[in-house]
Design a protein around this motif. Sequence first.
Motif, PDB file in Angstrom:
ATOM      1  N   SER A 141      -4.285  -1.724  12.556  1.00 45.42           N
ATOM      2  CA  SER A 141      -3.695  -2.365  13.526  1.00 45.42           C
ATOM      3  C   SER A 141      -2.171  -2.933  13.051  1.00 45.42           C
ATOM      4  CB  SER A 141      -4.291  -3.484  14.546  1.00 45.42           C
ATOM      5  OG  SER A 141      -4.642  -4.399  13.758  1.00 45.42           O
ATOM      6  N   GLY A 142      -1.769  -3.843  13.928  1.00 44.49           N
ATOM      7  CA  GLY A 142      -0.414  -4.384  13.337  1.00 44.49           C
ATOM      8  C   GLY A 142      -0.469  -5.528  12.412  1.00 44.49           C
ATOM      9  N   GLY A 143      -1.842  -6.009  12.689  1.00 41.61           N
ATOM     10  CA  GLY A 143      -2.198  -7.227  11.690  1.00 41.61           C
ATOM     11  C   GLY A 143      -3.102  -6.925  10.853  1.00 41.61           C
ATOM     12  N   THR A 144      -3.943  -6.019  10.943  1.00 40.24           N
ATOM     13  CA  THR A 144      -4.890  -5.652  10.006  1.00 40.24           C
ATOM     14  C   THR A 144      -4.818  -4.033   9.430  1.00 40.24           C
ATOM     15  OG1 THR A 144      -6.289  -7.215  10.986  1.00 40.24           O
ATOM     16  CG2 THR A 144      -7.423  -5.750   9.774  1.00 40.24           C
ATOM     17  N   THR A 145      -5.230  -3.741   8.119  1.00 34.99           N
ATOM     18  CA  THR A 145      -5.571  -2.494   7.626  1.00 34.99           C
ATOM     19  C   THR A 145      -6.564  -2.802   6.724  1.00 34.99           C
ATOM     20  OG1 THR A 145      -3.515  -1.563   8.240  1.00 34.99           O
ATOM     21  CG2 THR A 145      -4.683  -0.545   6.507  1.00 34.99           C
ATOM     22  N   GLU A 146      -7.807  -2.627   7.056  1.00 34.57           N
ATOM     23  CA  GLU A 146      -8.747  -2.882   6.230  1.00 34.57           C
ATOM     24  C   GLU A 146      -9.931  -2.210   6.553  1.00 34.57           C
ATOM     25  OE1 GLU A 146      -8.725  -7.033   6.346  1.00 34.57           O
ATOM     26  OE2 GLU A 146     -10.363  -7.180   8.101  1.00 34.57           O
ATOM     27  N   ALA A 147     -10.910  -1.787   5.668  1.00 25.95           N
ATOM     28  CA  ALA A 147     -12.398  -1.277   5.703  1.00 25.95           C
ATOM     29  C   ALA A 147     -13.380  -2.130   5.562  1.00 25.95           C
ATOM     30  CB  ALA A 147     -12.303  -0.018   5.077  1.00 25.95           C
ATOM     31  N   VAL A 148     -14.376  -2.290   6.558  1.00 30.47           N
ATOM     32  CA  VAL A 148     -15.348  -3.279   6.383  1.00 30.47           C
ATOM     33  C   VAL A 148     -16.880  -2.590   6.317  1.00 30.47           C
ATOM     34  CG1 VAL A 148     -14.043  -5.392   7.494  1.00 30.47           C
ATOM     35  CG2 VAL A 148     -15.660  -3.626   8.758  1.00 30.47           C
ATOM     36  N   ARG A 149     -17.618  -3.079   5.560  1.00 29.99           N
ATOM     37  CA  ARG A 149     -19.154  -2.744   5.554  1.00 29.99           C
ATOM     38  C   ARG A 149     -19.995  -3.444   6.675  1.00 29.99           C
ATOM     39  NH1 ARG A 149     -24.232  -3.268   2.572  1.00 29.99           N
ATOM     40  NH2 ARG A 149     -25.169  -1.675   2.557  1.00 29.99           N
ATOM     41  N   ILE A 162     -15.358  -7.050   4.051  1.00 33.65           N
ATOM     42  CA  ILE A 162     -14.239  -6.437   3.775  1.00 33.65           C
ATOM     43  C   ILE A 162     -14.613  -5.562   2.228  1.00 33.65           C
ATOM     44  CG2 ILE A 162     -11.692  -6.520   3.085  1.00 33.65           C
ATOM     45  CD1 ILE A 162     -11.562  -8.914   5.015  1.00 33.65           C
ATOM     46  N   VAL A 163     -14.193  -4.511   2.442  1.00 36.15           N
ATOM     47  CA  VAL A 163     -14.591  -3.545   1.080  1.00 36.15           C
ATOM     48  C   VAL A 163     -13.175  -2.927   0.654  1.00 36.15           C
ATOM     49  CG1 VAL A 163     -16.949  -3.139   1.285  1.00 36.15           C
ATOM     50  CG2 VAL A 163     -15.309  -1.592   2.512  1.00 36.15           C
ATOM     51  N   ALA A 164     -12.304  -2.886   1.519  1.00 35.34           N
ATOM     52  CA  ALA A 164     -10.859  -2.182   1.237  1.00 35.34           C
ATOM     53  C   ALA A 164      -9.881  -2.721   2.023  1.00 35.34           C
ATOM     54  CB  ALA A 164     -10.955  -0.807   1.088  1.00 35.34           C
ATOM     55  N   ARG A 165      -8.596  -2.723   1.794  1.00 32.06           N
ATOM     56  CA  ARG A 165      -7.754  -3.247   2.524  1.00 32.06           C
ATOM     57  C   ARG A 165      -6.108  -2.810   2.111  1.00 32.06           C
ATOM     58  NH1 ARG A 165      -8.503  -9.356   1.886  1.00 32.06           N
ATOM     59  NH2 ARG A 165     -10.296  -8.933   0.911  1.00 32.06           N
ATOM     60  N   SER A 166      -5.232  -2.962   2.945  1.00 29.49           N
ATOM     61  CA  SER A 166      -3.686  -2.644   2.454  1.00 29.49           C
ATOM     62  C   SER A 166      -3.415  -4.086   1.816  1.00 29.49           C
ATOM     63  CB  SER A 166      -2.961  -2.540   3.541  1.00 29.49           C
ATOM     64  OG  SER A 166      -1.448  -2.528   3.204  1.00 29.49           O
ATOM     65  N   LEU A 167      -2.873  -3.761   0.505  1.00 29.59           N
ATOM     66  CA  LEU A 167      -2.420  -5.035  -0.230  1.00 29.59           C
ATOM     67  C   LEU A 167      -0.817  -5.703   0.358  1.00 29.59           C
ATOM     68  CD1 LEU A 167      -3.371  -3.694  -3.701  1.00 29.59           C
ATOM     69  CD2 LEU A 167      -4.594  -5.234  -2.435  1.00 29.59           C
ATOM     70  N   ASP A 168      -0.443  -4.965   1.132  1.00 27.25           N
ATOM     71  CA  ASP A 168       0.904  -5.597   1.437  1.00 27.25           C
ATOM     72  C   ASP A 168       1.185  -5.297   2.894  1.00 27.25           C
ATOM     73  OD1 ASP A 168       1.665  -2.757   1.449  1.00 27.25           O
ATOM     74  OD2 ASP A 168       2.402  -3.063  -0.764  1.00 27.25           O
ATOM     75  N   SER A 208       0.007   5.151  -2.595  1.00 22.37           N
ATOM     76  CA  SER A 208      -0.363   4.247  -3.486  1.00 22.37           C
ATOM     77  C   SER A 208      -1.537   3.412  -3.474  1.00 22.37           C
ATOM     78  CB  SER A 208       1.028   3.195  -3.400  1.00 22.37           C
ATOM     79  OG  SER A 208       0.804   2.170  -4.443  1.00 22.37           O
ATOM     80  N   MET A 209      -2.524   3.818  -4.646  1.00 24.94           N
ATOM     81  CA  MET A 209      -3.910   3.123  -4.255  1.00 24.94           C
ATOM     82  C   MET A 209      -4.317   1.925  -5.466  1.00 24.94           C
ATOM     83  SD  MET A 209      -4.925   4.758  -1.528  1.00 24.94           S
ATOM     84  CE  MET A 209      -6.556   4.006  -1.682  1.00 24.94           C
ATOM     85  N   LYS A 210      -4.982   1.298  -5.590  1.00 24.65           N
ATOM     86  CA  LYS A 210      -5.596   0.502  -6.581  1.00 24.65           C
ATOM     87  C   LYS A 210      -7.059   0.324  -6.219  1.00 24.65           C
ATOM     88  CE  LYS A 210      -5.103  -3.957  -8.907  1.00 24.65           C
ATOM     89  NZ  LYS A 210      -4.406  -5.351  -8.984  1.00 24.65           N
ATOM     90  N   GLY A 211      -7.707   1.238  -6.736  1.00 26.87           N
ATOM     91  CA  GLY A 211      -9.087   1.258  -6.332  1.00 26.87           C
ATOM     92  C   GLY A 211      -9.277   1.934  -5.119  1.00 26.87           C
ATOM     93  N   ALA A 212     -10.075   1.250  -4.037  1.00 29.81           N
ATOM     94  CA  ALA A 212     -10.050   1.561  -2.671  1.00 29.81           C
ATOM     95  C   ALA A 212      -8.998   0.952  -2.124  1.00 29.81           C
ATOM     96  CB  ALA A 212     -11.469   1.243  -2.170  1.00 29.81           C
ATOM     97  N   ASP A 213      -8.204   0.030  -2.529  1.00 29.20           N
ATOM     98  CA  ASP A 213      -7.026  -0.721  -1.738  1.00 29.20           C
ATOM     99  C   ASP A 213      -5.911   0.237  -1.642  1.00 29.20           C
ATOM    100  OD1 ASP A 213      -8.636  -2.821  -1.364  1.00 29.20           O
ATOM    101  OD2 ASP A 213      -7.884  -3.931  -3.092  1.00 29.20           O
ATOM    102  N   CYS A 214      -4.894  -0.057  -0.632  1.00 33.72           N
ATOM    103  CA  CYS A 214      -3.698   0.849  -0.713  1.00 33.72           C
ATOM    104  C   CYS A 214      -2.590  -0.190  -0.459  1.00 33.72           C
ATOM    105  CB  CYS A 214      -3.649   1.921   0.382  1.00 33.72           C
ATOM    106  SG  CYS A 214      -3.594   1.056   2.113  1.00 33.72           S
ATOM    107  N   SER A 215      -1.288   0.478  -0.740  1.00 33.01           N
ATOM    108  CA  SER A 215      -0.152  -0.290  -0.690  1.00 33.01           C
ATOM    109  C   SER A 215       0.818   0.574   0.527  1.00 33.01           C
ATOM    110  CB  SER A 215       0.393  -0.436  -1.842  1.00 33.01           C
ATOM    111  OG  SER A 215       1.824  -0.930  -1.494  1.00 33.01           O
ATOM    112  N   LEU A 216       1.213   0.108   1.356  1.00 32.72           N
ATOM    113  CA  LEU A 216       2.045   0.863   2.361  1.00 32.72           C
ATOM    114  C   LEU A 216       3.498   0.378   2.399  1.00 32.72           C
ATOM    115  CD1 LEU A 216      -0.368   0.820   5.435  1.00 32.72           C
ATOM    116  CD2 LEU A 216       0.203   2.607   3.937  1.00 32.72           C
TER     117      LEU A 216
END
Length: 313
Positions: A141-149, A162-168, A208-216
Amino acid sequence: MHKVLGIDTSNYTTSAALYTGGKIRQEKQLLPVRKGELGLRQSDAVFHHVQQLPQILERLFHGAGGEGAIEAVGASARPRDQEDSYMPCFTVGIGTAKAVATALSVPFFSFSHQAGHIAAALYSAGKLSFLQEPFLAFHVSGGTTEAVRVTPDREHLFQAEIVARSLDLKGGQAVDRVGGMLGLPFPAGKFLEELALQSDASFKIRPSMKGADCSLSGVENQCRKMLDHGSPQEDVARYCLLSILAALDGMASALQKEYGGLPMLFAGGVMSNRLIREALTEKYGAVFAEPAFSSDNAAGIAVLTEMKRCGAC
Protein backbone atom coordinates in the motif's frame (compact mmCIF):
# COMPACT_ATOMS: atom_id res chain seq x y z
CA MET A 1 -29.48 -12.47 13.89
CA HIS A 2 -26.66 -10.59 15.60
CA LYS A 3 -24.20 -8.11 14.07
CA VAL A 4 -20.67 -7.05 14.84
CA LEU A 5 -19.27 -3.65 13.95
CA GLY A 6 -15.78 -2.95 12.64
CA ILE A 7 -14.19 0.50 12.25
CA ASP A 8 -10.99 1.52 10.46
CA THR A 9 -9.63 5.07 10.26
CA SER A 10 -6.50 4.75 8.13
CA ASN A 11 -4.39 7.53 6.71
CA TYR A 12 -6.59 7.93 3.63
CA THR A 13 -9.96 6.23 4.22
CA THR A 14 -12.73 6.36 6.82
CA SER A 15 -14.61 3.05 6.88
CA ALA A 16 -17.02 0.98 8.92
CA ALA A 17 -18.50 -2.46 8.32
CA LEU A 18 -21.17 -4.75 9.73
CA TYR A 19 -20.66 -8.50 9.67
CA THR A 20 -23.93 -10.41 9.83
CA GLY A 21 -24.46 -14.08 9.11
CA GLY A 22 -21.27 -14.38 7.12
CA LYS A 23 -22.03 -11.32 4.99
CA ILE A 24 -20.33 -7.91 5.01
CA ARG A 25 -21.94 -4.53 4.54
CA GLN A 26 -19.52 -1.63 4.55
CA GLU A 27 -19.34 2.09 3.93
CA LYS A 28 -16.14 4.01 3.29
CA GLN A 29 -14.97 7.42 2.13
CA LEU A 30 -11.57 8.70 1.08
CA LEU A 31 -10.13 11.60 3.04
CA PRO A 32 -9.97 14.80 0.95
CA VAL A 33 -6.53 15.62 -0.45
CA ARG A 34 -5.94 18.96 -2.14
CA LYS A 35 -5.25 18.86 -5.87
CA GLY A 36 -1.53 18.54 -6.56
CA GLU A 37 -0.69 17.16 -3.11
CA LEU A 38 0.40 13.56 -2.53
CA GLY A 39 -0.88 12.99 0.98
CA LEU A 40 -2.08 14.40 4.29
CA ARG A 41 -0.51 15.40 7.56
CA GLN A 42 -1.67 13.23 10.44
CA SER A 43 -3.37 16.20 12.10
CA ASP A 44 -5.43 16.76 8.95
CA ALA A 45 -6.25 13.05 8.70
CA VAL A 46 -7.51 13.03 12.28
CA PHE A 47 -9.67 16.11 11.64
CA HIS A 48 -11.28 14.62 8.54
CA HIS A 49 -11.95 11.28 10.24
CA VAL A 50 -13.73 13.12 13.07
CA GLN A 51 -15.94 14.80 10.45
CA GLN A 52 -16.54 11.73 8.28
CA LEU A 53 -16.97 8.84 10.71
CA PRO A 54 -20.43 9.88 12.01
CA GLN A 55 -21.62 10.17 8.40
CA ILE A 56 -20.19 6.76 7.53
CA LEU A 57 -21.90 5.13 10.52
CA GLU A 58 -25.20 6.83 9.74
CA ARG A 59 -25.14 5.51 6.15
CA LEU A 60 -24.09 2.04 7.33
CA PHE A 61 -26.87 1.63 9.86
CA HIS A 62 -29.49 3.31 7.69
CA GLY A 63 -29.00 0.60 5.06
CA ALA A 64 -28.64 -2.29 7.49
CA GLY A 65 -32.21 -2.40 8.73
CA GLY A 66 -33.29 -2.96 12.31
CA GLU A 67 -32.81 -6.73 12.55
CA GLY A 68 -30.31 -8.04 15.04
CA ALA A 69 -28.35 -6.39 17.81
CA ILE A 70 -24.67 -5.49 17.80
CA GLU A 71 -22.87 -8.00 20.01
CA ALA A 72 -19.27 -6.81 19.63
CA VAL A 73 -17.29 -3.86 18.29
CA GLY A 74 -13.77 -3.82 16.88
CA ALA A 75 -11.36 -1.23 15.50
CA SER A 76 -7.91 -0.92 14.00
CA ALA A 77 -5.67 0.61 16.65
CA ARG A 78 -2.25 0.69 14.96
CA PRO A 79 -0.61 0.05 11.59
CA ARG A 80 1.06 -3.27 12.51
CA ASP A 81 1.19 -5.79 15.35
CA GLN A 82 4.33 -4.30 16.90
CA GLU A 83 4.75 -2.39 20.15
CA ASP A 84 6.17 0.73 18.49
CA SER A 85 3.56 0.80 15.72
CA TYR A 86 1.46 3.97 16.03
CA MET A 87 -0.33 6.56 13.90
CA PRO A 88 -2.63 9.24 15.35
CA CYS A 89 -5.34 8.72 12.73
CA PHE A 90 -6.32 5.39 14.29
CA THR A 91 -7.24 7.07 17.58
CA VAL A 92 -10.46 8.37 16.00
CA GLY A 93 -11.73 4.92 15.13
CA ILE A 94 -10.66 3.24 18.34
CA GLY A 95 -12.18 6.01 20.48
CA THR A 96 -15.51 5.79 18.68
CA ALA A 97 -15.52 1.98 18.78
CA LYS A 98 -14.83 1.94 22.54
CA ALA A 99 -17.63 4.45 23.13
CA VAL A 100 -20.14 2.39 21.12
CA ALA A 101 -19.10 -0.82 22.91
CA THR A 102 -19.45 0.84 26.30
CA ALA A 103 -22.86 2.29 25.45
CA LEU A 104 -24.13 -1.11 24.28
CA SER A 105 -22.37 -3.11 27.05
CA VAL A 106 -20.72 -5.39 24.49
CA PRO A 107 -17.09 -6.53 24.12
CA PHE A 108 -14.53 -4.35 22.37
CA PHE A 109 -11.57 -5.80 20.44
CA SER A 110 -8.64 -4.02 18.80
CA PHE A 111 -6.51 -5.18 15.88
CA SER A 112 -3.83 -3.81 13.60
CA HIS A 113 -4.67 -2.23 10.27
CA GLN A 114 -2.45 -4.83 8.60
CA ALA A 115 -4.34 -7.68 10.26
CA GLY A 116 -7.54 -6.16 8.91
CA HIS A 117 -6.14 -6.14 5.38
CA ILE A 118 -5.15 -9.80 5.68
CA ALA A 119 -8.57 -10.81 7.03
CA ALA A 120 -10.45 -8.80 4.38
CA ALA A 121 -8.43 -10.44 1.61
CA LEU A 122 -9.03 -13.93 3.02
CA TYR A 123 -12.74 -13.23 3.48
CA SER A 124 -13.23 -11.93 -0.06
CA ALA A 125 -11.30 -14.84 -1.55
CA GLY A 126 -13.18 -17.42 0.52
CA LYS A 127 -9.92 -18.48 2.16
CA LEU A 128 -10.39 -17.83 5.89
CA SER A 129 -9.29 -21.45 6.32
CA PHE A 130 -5.75 -20.19 5.63
CA LEU A 131 -5.67 -19.01 9.25
CA GLN A 132 -5.43 -22.60 10.41
CA GLU A 133 -1.92 -23.07 8.97
CA PRO A 134 1.15 -20.87 8.25
CA PHE A 135 1.09 -18.81 5.04
CA LEU A 136 2.78 -15.77 3.51
CA ALA A 137 0.89 -12.48 3.22
CA PHE A 138 2.04 -9.49 1.20
CA HIS A 139 0.71 -6.10 2.26
CA VAL A 140 1.38 -3.51 -0.45
CA SER A 141 0.00 0.00 0.00
CA GLY A 142 1.02 3.64 0.33
CA GLY A 143 2.49 3.11 3.76
CA THR A 144 3.62 -0.50 3.60
CA THR A 145 5.35 -2.87 1.22
CA GLU A 146 6.24 -5.99 3.10
CA ALA A 147 5.66 -9.71 3.35
CA VAL A 148 4.78 -11.37 6.64
CA ARG A 149 4.75 -15.00 7.69
CA VAL A 150 1.37 -15.57 9.30
CA THR A 151 0.98 -18.30 11.91
CA PRO A 152 -2.08 -19.29 13.98
CA ASP A 153 -2.29 -17.94 17.51
CA ARG A 154 -4.98 -18.93 19.99
CA GLU A 155 -5.05 -15.60 21.86
CA HIS A 156 -4.55 -13.15 18.97
CA LEU A 157 -6.00 -15.29 16.12
CA PHE A 158 -2.70 -15.04 14.28
CA GLN A 159 0.81 -13.62 14.49
CA ALA A 160 2.50 -11.82 11.59
CA GLU A 161 6.30 -11.83 11.40
CA ILE A 162 7.91 -9.52 8.82
CA VAL A 163 10.11 -11.61 6.50
CA ALA A 164 10.68 -9.17 3.60
CA ARG A 165 10.06 -5.51 2.85
CA SER A 166 10.89 -2.55 0.68
CA LEU A 167 14.01 -0.84 1.99
CA ASP A 168 12.92 2.60 0.83
CA LEU A 169 9.92 3.71 -1.25
CA LYS A 170 6.66 1.82 -0.75
CA GLY A 171 4.62 0.44 -3.64
CA GLY A 172 1.76 2.87 -3.18
CA GLN A 173 4.17 5.79 -2.84
CA ALA A 174 5.76 4.88 -6.17
CA VAL A 175 2.34 4.73 -7.82
CA ASP A 176 1.23 8.07 -6.37
CA ARG A 177 4.49 9.88 -7.11
CA VAL A 178 4.55 8.69 -10.73
CA GLY A 179 0.85 9.51 -10.95
CA GLY A 180 1.66 13.01 -9.72
CA MET A 181 4.30 13.38 -12.45
CA LEU A 182 1.63 12.49 -15.00
CA GLY A 183 -0.94 14.88 -13.56
CA LEU A 184 -3.24 12.13 -12.29
CA PRO A 185 -5.57 12.58 -9.29
CA PHE A 186 -4.56 11.30 -5.85
CA PRO A 187 -4.69 8.45 -5.00
CA ALA A 188 -3.44 7.54 -8.46
CA GLY A 189 -3.80 3.74 -8.50
CA LYS A 190 -6.82 3.22 -10.75
CA PHE A 191 -5.89 6.11 -13.03
CA LEU A 192 -2.34 4.83 -13.49
CA GLU A 193 -3.70 1.37 -14.31
CA GLU A 194 -6.10 2.77 -16.91
CA LEU A 195 -3.20 4.64 -18.52
CA ALA A 196 -0.86 1.63 -18.41
CA LEU A 197 -3.41 -0.60 -20.13
CA GLN A 198 -3.25 1.70 -23.15
CA SER A 199 0.41 0.76 -23.66
CA ASP A 200 1.83 -2.41 -25.19
CA ALA A 201 5.46 -1.43 -24.55
CA SER A 202 7.80 -4.16 -23.30
CA PHE A 203 10.64 -3.61 -20.85
CA LYS A 204 13.49 -5.69 -19.48
CA ILE A 205 13.25 -4.88 -15.79
CA ARG A 206 15.73 -6.16 -13.26
CA PRO A 207 14.49 -5.43 -9.75
CA SER A 208 16.85 -4.07 -7.12
CA MET A 209 16.98 -6.83 -4.48
CA LYS A 210 18.90 -7.48 -1.28
CA GLY A 211 17.99 -11.02 -0.33
CA ALA A 212 14.19 -11.08 -0.17
CA ASP A 213 14.03 -7.29 0.38
CA CYS A 214 13.52 -4.89 -2.50
CA SER A 215 14.26 -1.26 -3.31
CA LEU A 216 11.71 0.82 -5.24
CA SER A 217 13.28 4.29 -5.23
CA GLY A 218 14.79 3.65 -8.66
CA VAL A 219 11.32 3.23 -10.13
CA GLU A 220 10.44 6.86 -9.46
CA ASN A 221 13.79 8.06 -10.80
CA GLN A 222 13.53 6.02 -14.01
CA CYS A 223 9.98 7.16 -14.66
CA ARG A 224 11.12 10.78 -14.30
CA LYS A 225 13.89 10.18 -16.84
CA MET A 226 11.47 8.55 -19.27
CA LEU A 227 9.07 11.47 -18.99
CA ASP A 228 11.87 14.02 -19.41
CA HIS A 229 13.02 12.21 -22.57
CA GLY A 230 9.57 12.34 -24.12
CA SER A 231 8.27 8.84 -23.47
CA PRO A 232 4.47 8.57 -23.84
CA GLN A 233 2.64 8.83 -20.54
CA GLU A 234 1.05 5.42 -20.98
CA ASP A 235 4.50 3.82 -21.36
CA VAL A 236 5.71 5.53 -18.19
CA ALA A 237 2.65 4.25 -16.32
CA ARG A 238 3.22 0.73 -17.62
CA TYR A 239 6.90 0.81 -16.67
CA CYS A 240 6.02 1.87 -13.11
CA LEU A 241 3.55 -0.96 -12.57
CA LEU A 242 5.75 -3.59 -14.20
CA SER A 243 8.65 -2.48 -12.02
CA ILE A 244 6.57 -2.97 -8.89
CA LEU A 245 5.52 -6.36 -10.25
CA ALA A 246 9.17 -7.31 -10.84
CA ALA A 247 10.06 -6.38 -7.25
CA LEU A 248 7.15 -8.37 -5.80
CA ASP A 249 8.06 -11.29 -8.03
CA GLY A 250 11.62 -11.14 -6.70
CA MET A 251 10.38 -11.09 -3.11
CA ALA A 252 7.95 -13.95 -3.70
CA SER A 253 10.55 -16.09 -5.45
CA ALA A 254 13.06 -15.66 -2.62
CA LEU A 255 10.47 -16.39 0.06
CA GLN A 256 9.14 -19.41 -1.78
CA LYS A 257 12.62 -20.93 -1.68
CA GLU A 258 13.09 -20.04 1.99
CA TYR A 259 9.70 -21.21 3.27
CA GLY A 260 9.08 -24.22 1.09
CA GLY A 261 6.19 -23.05 -1.01
CA LEU A 262 3.78 -21.75 1.63
CA PRO A 263 0.49 -20.39 0.19
CA MET A 264 0.68 -16.70 -0.75
CA LEU A 265 -1.87 -13.99 -0.12
CA PHE A 266 -1.64 -10.47 -1.56
CA ALA A 267 -3.51 -7.59 0.10
CA GLY A 268 -3.44 -3.79 0.13
CA GLY A 269 -4.56 -1.12 -2.31
CA VAL A 270 -1.78 -1.67 -4.86
CA MET A 271 -2.83 -5.32 -5.16
CA SER A 272 -6.08 -4.38 -6.88
CA ASN A 273 -4.02 -3.67 -10.00
CA ARG A 274 -4.94 -6.01 -12.83
CA LEU A 275 -1.46 -6.33 -14.37
CA ILE A 276 0.08 -7.34 -11.06
CA ARG A 277 -2.77 -9.63 -10.00
CA GLU A 278 -2.82 -11.63 -13.21
CA ALA A 279 0.93 -12.15 -13.36
CA LEU A 280 1.36 -13.26 -9.74
CA THR A 281 -1.74 -15.46 -9.81
CA GLU A 282 -0.46 -17.24 -12.90
CA LYS A 283 3.07 -17.76 -11.56
CA TYR A 284 2.42 -18.58 -7.91
CA GLY A 285 -1.26 -19.49 -7.69
CA ALA A 286 -1.49 -16.52 -5.34
CA VAL A 287 -4.70 -15.50 -3.59
CA PHE A 288 -5.88 -11.90 -3.95
CA ALA A 289 -8.60 -9.84 -2.35
CA GLU A 290 -11.42 -8.66 -4.57
CA PRO A 291 -10.77 -5.00 -5.52
CA ALA A 292 -13.44 -3.72 -3.10
CA PHE A 293 -11.57 -5.45 -0.27
CA SER A 294 -8.04 -4.55 -1.41
CA SER A 295 -7.99 -0.85 -0.58
CA ASP A 296 -8.32 0.29 3.03
CA ASN A 297 -11.55 -0.99 4.52
CA ALA A 298 -13.16 -2.05 7.79
CA ALA A 299 -14.39 -5.40 6.48
CA GLY A 300 -11.43 -7.34 7.82
CA ILE A 301 -11.79 -5.70 11.23
CA ALA A 302 -15.43 -6.80 11.34
CA VAL A 303 -14.45 -10.36 10.40
CA LEU A 304 -11.76 -10.48 13.09
CA THR A 305 -14.21 -9.02 15.63
CA GLU A 306 -16.66 -11.83 14.93
CA MET A 307 -13.90 -14.42 15.28
CA LYS A 308 -12.85 -12.96 18.64
CA ARG A 309 -16.48 -12.72 19.77
CA CYS A 310 -17.00 -16.39 18.98
CA GLY A 311 -13.83 -17.25 20.85
CA ALA A 312 -15.06 -15.24 23.82
CA CYS A 313 -18.47 -16.94 23.86
